[in-house]
Scaffold this active site. Structure first.
Site, PDB file in Angstrom:
ATOM      1  N   ASP A   1      -2.990  -2.046  10.027  1.00 18.69           N
ATOM      2  CA  ASP A   1      -2.657  -1.781   8.079  1.00 18.69           C
ATOM      3  C   ASP A   1      -3.248  -2.963   7.437  1.00 18.69           C
ATOM      4  OD1 ASP A   1      -1.927   1.064   8.174  1.00 18.69           O
ATOM      5  OD2 ASP A   1       0.648  -0.423   7.697  1.00 18.69           O
TER       6      ASP A   1
ATOM      7  N   LYS B   1       1.042  -1.518  -0.116  1.00 21.72           N
ATOM      8  CA  LYS B   1      -0.088   0.275  -0.155  1.00 21.72           C
ATOM      9  C   LYS B   1       1.035   1.815  -0.396  1.00 21.72           C
ATOM     10  CE  LYS B   1       0.410   1.585   4.385  1.00 21.72           C
ATOM     11  NZ  LYS B   1       1.851   2.264   5.010  1.00 21.72           N
TER      12      LYS B   1
END
Ligand code: ATP
Length: 312
Positions: free
Chosen positions: A145, A18
């Site tokens: 995350d 990401k």
């Protein structure tokens, strides 16, 4: 990309890295975490995680960053597998093979990605049939995350970053990631952020994602998104690693539409106009000698997905 041999009956999951398009860091909470408002985008740098029944817990790794991850119970993938086994009382152990292509300690959620991939792989291997909410709840307990690594695409994150909401977005974006030799520790970067804020007497507001970034994503315009990239952790990353500022400035001078430290760094993400522009920028940055490694990727891409087993 498979490098490590896969055991018979293994379930393989492909999972993306990401980048935080925007990361707003609020005040430190009583539990020690900071309140965050962030927008994630999943990008096409992937790890592959294969999970197979085995007579003990085991993790092996291959790929360019393999030597930098723990190969014991501290590995986030092992923690994820054990969590699923404990929670659903599965009396089995697994061997986990990680083909690691996501930089380690680079602010790209590599460990979280492996944890998310392992959750999904164990669910399939053991036939548990977990739904999205059950997986997301397990994911959040493993790390801030991890839920986004499962979900992929573009998403807004609040809380510690684990509470996700969809984002209206169009278009595909072309990135160049400048990767450093040595990682930065996430807790150290947050501590430096706190130190700088205290030193400067900054009054820290509750974090909010900017209207400018959301409009840029809705428009699909790379130039608008490049101008809206923002990371509150950047001053701390620059303070700990001053050469990152030089690297960010060089990338922008070489024609990037925007450059930002990814998460807690030290990877610097550059947004470019097109695939061709990302090639040009890579060439310029490689010649500048300011970073160890450069990777091009596009986003958004899917979150963790099971790779269909090859037919015999
Ligand atoms: P984030 O962007 O979520 O802050 P990061 O990308 O900066 O994370 P990671 O690559 O997740 O950092 O690594 C953070 C630490 O976690 C490293 O010190 C690493 O040794 C450890 N770790 C444990 N398991 C893994 C794994 N499977 N892959 C990568 N790192 C792992």
């Amino acid at each position: 990309m498979t490098v490590a041999p896969t055991l018979p009956g293994a379930v393989t999951v492909r999972v993306p890295a990401k980048v935080n398009l925007e990361l707003r860091v609020g005040p430190r909470r009583p539990d020690g975490y900071h309140a965050l408002a962030t927008v994630y985008q999943a990008v096409s740098l992937h790890d592959e995680v294969s999970v197979a029944r085995w007579d003990d817990w085991e993790v092996v790794a291959a790929g360019p960053y393999a030597e930098r991850i723990p190969l014991d119970g501290d590995n986030l993938a092992v923690r994820a597998a054990r969590l699923v086994a404990d929670r659903w009382q599965v009396d089995e152990r697994v061997s986990i093979r990680i083909d690691k292509d996501i930089p380690v300690a680079g602010g790209m959620a590599g460990g979280s990605a492996d944890a998310a991939a392992t959750l999904l792989a164990c669910d399939h291997l053991w036939g548990l049939g977990l739904d999205r909410d059950e997986l997301a709840e397990l994911a959040a307990s493993l790390g801030s995350d991890v839920p986004f690594s499962l979900a992929g695409g573009n998403a807004m994150g609040s809380g510690r970053g684990e509470q996700l909401a969809p984002v209206l977005a169009r278009g595909t974006f072309h990135w160049v990631f400048a990767i450093s030799d040595t990682g930065l520790s996430t807790p150290q970067v947050y501590a430096e952020c706190d130190r700088l804020r205290e030193r400067d007497g900054v009054d820290v507001p509750e974090p909010h994602v900017s209207a400018e970034l959301m409009a840029a994503l809705r428009s699909g315009e790379p130039a608008a998104l490049g101008a809206a990239l923002h990371n509150d952790l950047e001053p701390a990353a620059f303070s700990l690693r001053p050469q990152l500022r030089e690297l960010r400035d060089a990338g922008v001078e070489f024609g990037a539409l925007g450059g930002v430290v990814s998460g807690s760094g030290p990877t610097v993400a550059f947004l470019t106009e097109s695939h061709e522009a990302s090639l040009d920028l890579s060439v310029s940055l490689a010649a500048s000698d300011l970073c160890r490694d450069l990777r091009r990727a596009k986003g958004p891409v899917h979150g963790a997905q099971v790779v269909p087993a090859p037919r015999d």
